[in-house]
Design a protein around this motif. Structure first.
Motif, PDB file in Angstrom:
ATOM      1  N   GLU A 116       1.038  -1.577   0.127  1.00 33.75           N
ATOM      2  CA  GLU A 116       0.147  -0.262  -0.429  1.00 33.75           C
ATOM      3  C   GLU A 116       1.250   1.467  -0.255  1.00 33.75           C
ATOM      4  N   ILE A 117       2.249   1.638   0.064  1.00 34.02           N
ATOM      5  CA  ILE A 117       2.934   2.397   0.255  1.00 34.02           C
ATOM      6  C   ILE A 117       3.564   3.035  -0.887  1.00 34.02           C
ATOM      7  N   GLY A 118       2.713   4.640  -0.615  1.00 34.41           N
ATOM      8  CA  GLY A 118       3.251   5.399  -2.293  1.00 34.41           C
ATOM      9  C   GLY A 118       4.364   6.253  -2.460  1.00 34.41           C
ATOM     10  N   SER A 119       4.753   6.481  -0.930  1.00 35.50           N
ATOM     11  CA  SER A 119       5.523   7.686  -1.383  1.00 35.50           C
ATOM     12  C   SER A 119       6.730   7.752  -0.022  1.00 35.50           C
ATOM     13  N   TYR A 120       7.079   8.455   0.829  1.00 32.61           N
ATOM     14  CA  TYR A 120       8.108   7.858   2.224  1.00 32.61           C
ATOM     15  C   TYR A 120       9.232   9.394   2.613  1.00 32.61           C
ATOM     16  N   ARG A 121       8.954   9.508   3.954  1.00 31.28           N
ATOM     17  CA  ARG A 121      10.486  10.623   4.023  1.00 31.28           C
ATOM     18  C   ARG A 121      10.961   9.655   5.482  1.00 31.28           C
ATOM     19  N   ALA A 122      12.334   9.727   5.152  1.00 32.42           N
ATOM     20  CA  ALA A 122      12.826   9.278   6.638  1.00 32.42           C
ATOM     21  C   ALA A 122      13.449  10.235   7.503  1.00 32.42           C
ATOM     22  N   TYR A 123      14.200  10.359   8.514  1.00 34.46           N
ATOM     23  CA  TYR A 123      14.841  10.790   9.200  1.00 34.46           C
ATOM     24  C   TYR A 123      15.819  10.258  10.620  1.00 34.46           C
ATOM     25  N   ARG A 124      16.328  11.461  11.073  1.00 34.95           N
ATOM     26  CA  ARG A 124      16.944  10.668  12.095  1.00 34.95           C
ATOM     27  C   ARG A 124      18.236   9.595  11.159  1.00 34.95           C
ATOM     28  N   ASN A 125      18.777  10.760  10.223  1.00 40.07           N
ATOM     29  CA  ASN A 125      19.778  10.090   9.154  1.00 40.07           C
ATOM     30  C   ASN A 125      20.163   9.012   8.811  1.00 40.07           C
ATOM     31  N   CYS A 126      18.282   8.090   8.532  1.00 40.66           N
ATOM     32  CA  CYS A 126      18.259   7.101   8.008  1.00 40.66           C
ATOM     33  C   CYS A 126      18.041   7.361   6.907  1.00 40.66           C
ATOM     34  N   TRP A 127      18.203   6.346   5.868  1.00 41.53           N
ATOM     35  CA  TRP A 127      17.248   6.025   4.719  1.00 41.53           C
ATOM     36  C   TRP A 127      17.295   4.499   4.697  1.00 41.53           C
ATOM     37  N   LEU A 128      16.471   4.423   3.059  1.00 39.67           N
ATOM     38  CA  LEU A 128      15.785   3.075   3.990  1.00 39.67           C
ATOM     39  C   LEU A 128      15.370   2.632   2.495  1.00 39.67           C
ATOM     40  N   SER A 129      15.198   1.852   2.253  1.00 43.11           N
ATOM     41  CA  SER A 129      15.661   0.324   0.738  1.00 43.11           C
ATOM     42  C   SER A 129      13.741  -0.287   1.551  1.00 43.11           C
ATOM     43  N   LEU A 130      13.308  -0.274  -0.091  1.00 41.73           N
ATOM     44  CA  LEU A 130      12.448  -1.338   0.008  1.00 41.73           C
ATOM     45  C   LEU A 130      11.924  -2.496  -0.960  1.00 41.73           C
ATOM     46  N   PHE A 131      11.451  -3.304  -0.650  1.00 41.96           N
ATOM     47  CA  PHE A 131      11.424  -4.842  -1.284  1.00 41.96           C
ATOM     48  C   PHE A 131      10.070  -5.315  -1.394  1.00 41.96           C
ATOM     49  N   GLU A 132       9.841  -6.067  -2.556  1.00 46.05           N
ATOM     50  CA  GLU A 132       8.480  -5.964  -3.012  1.00 46.05           C
ATOM     51  C   GLU A 132       8.076  -7.178  -1.908  1.00 46.05           C
ATOM     52  N   HIS A 133       8.052  -8.387  -2.420  1.00 47.93           N
ATOM     53  CA  HIS A 133       8.065  -9.392  -1.031  1.00 47.93           C
ATOM     54  C   HIS A 133       8.704  -9.368   0.228  1.00 47.93           C
ATOM     55  N   ARG A 134       8.824  -9.782   1.241  1.00 44.18           N
ATOM     56  CA  ARG A 134       8.783 -10.699   2.484  1.00 44.18           C
ATOM     57  C   ARG A 134       9.748 -10.871   2.617  1.00 44.18           C
ATOM     58  N   GLY A 135      10.507 -11.110   3.718  1.00 46.64           N
ATOM     59  CA  GLY A 135      12.241 -11.101   3.583  1.00 46.64           C
ATOM     60  C   GLY A 135      13.007 -10.672   2.953  1.00 46.64           C
ATOM     61  N   THR A 137      12.780  -9.514   0.134  1.00 43.73           N
ATOM     62  CA  THR A 137      13.221 -10.771  -1.113  1.00 43.73           C
ATOM     63  C   THR A 137      12.229 -10.064  -2.465  1.00 43.73           C
ATOM     64  N   GLY A 138      12.531  -9.770  -4.261  1.00 42.62           N
ATOM     65  CA  GLY A 138      11.745  -9.557  -5.023  1.00 42.62           C
ATOM     66  C   GLY A 138      12.668  -8.226  -5.162  1.00 42.62           C
ATOM     67  N   GLY A 139      11.992  -8.052  -6.174  1.00 43.15           N
ATOM     68  CA  GLY A 139      12.315  -6.315  -6.206  1.00 43.15           C
ATOM     69  C   GLY A 139      12.427  -5.442  -5.197  1.00 43.15           C
ATOM     70  N   SER A 140      13.882  -4.530  -5.541  1.00 47.56           N
ATOM     71  CA  SER A 140      13.962  -3.395  -4.473  1.00 47.56           C
ATOM     72  C   SER A 140      13.788  -2.537  -5.021  1.00 47.56           C
ATOM     73  N   ILE A 141      14.084  -0.626  -4.191  1.00 46.88           N
ATOM     74  CA  ILE A 141      14.182  -0.096  -4.497  1.00 46.88           C
ATOM     75  C   ILE A 141      15.727   0.980  -3.239  1.00 46.88           C
ATOM     76  N   ALA A 142      16.650   1.089  -3.882  1.00 45.58           N
ATOM     77  CA  ALA A 142      17.542   1.435  -3.800  1.00 45.58           C
ATOM     78  C   ALA A 142      17.389   2.509  -2.389  1.00 45.58           C
ATOM     79  N   TYR A 143      18.256   2.278  -1.545  1.00 44.24           N
ATOM     80  CA  TYR A 143      18.587   3.464  -0.646  1.00 44.24           C
ATOM     81  C   TYR A 143      18.244   5.042  -0.818  1.00 44.24           C
ATOM     82  N   ALA A 144      17.212   5.740  -0.121  1.00 41.51           N
ATOM     83  CA  ALA A 144      16.805   6.815  -0.425  1.00 41.51           C
ATOM     84  C   ALA A 144      16.198   7.583   1.367  1.00 41.51           C
TER      85      ALA A 144
END
Length: 163
Positions: A116-135, A137-144
């Protein structure tokens, strides 16, 4: 709101109440609209300042170098451009920055937010990466640090890593 350290989840009637709880009462005047909050330079500065986190950071080996302080590490939005419902992820230390070693992780995003996620903003010096499947796996978006649009992973993310 979800605490990534303990897994505890809570819902709040307003974004202002959620932000007050997410910061252990340090920020009580956040805008009540989550889209306005992400664009509020004062709030963004508070969320990224050492005062908002009691100066807690992690050392080279990942050990905590300060007193644990709960605060948001990211806000996820159901729609692109920080629109729709929001979910605050809360952690008890700052991230070490964009590296190959995650500081936090969620293997499967909770019900109501999986795919369900369509966008995000990170804080506290965090960058995040999202993955298509649990664990992570699958497609991913690089850390940002933030994304206003998830492209091919729009409404398809099932797991997250913060670094």
């Amino acid at each position: 709101m979800t605490n990534v350290t303990t897994g505890a989840m809570s819902c709040y009637d307003s974004f202002t109440d959620a932000m007050a709880k997410a910061t252990d009462g340090r920020i009580t005047d956040a805008p009540n609209n989550s889209r306005a909050a992400v664009a509020d330079p004062r709030l963004v500065a508070q969320l990224n300042s050492p005062a908002a986190t009691d100066g807690n950071t992690r050392g080279v080996a990942g050990e905590s170098t300060g007193t644990a302080a709960l605060a948001p590490i990211s806000i996820m939005y159901k729609d692109a451009d920080y629109g729709g419902d929001s979910l605050i992820y809360q952690g008890d230390f700052d991230c070490s920055g964009p590296t190959d070693q995650p500081d936090y992780w969620v293997e499967l995003i909770q019900p109501g937010w999986n795919d369900e996620i369509g966008s995000y903003r990170a804080y506290r010096n965090c960058w995040l990466s999202l993955f298509e499947h649990r664990g992570w796996t699958g497609g991913s978006i690089a850390y940002a640090g933030n994304r206003t649009d998830l492209g091919i992973l729009d409404d398809k993310a099932s797991s997250i890593r913060w670094s």
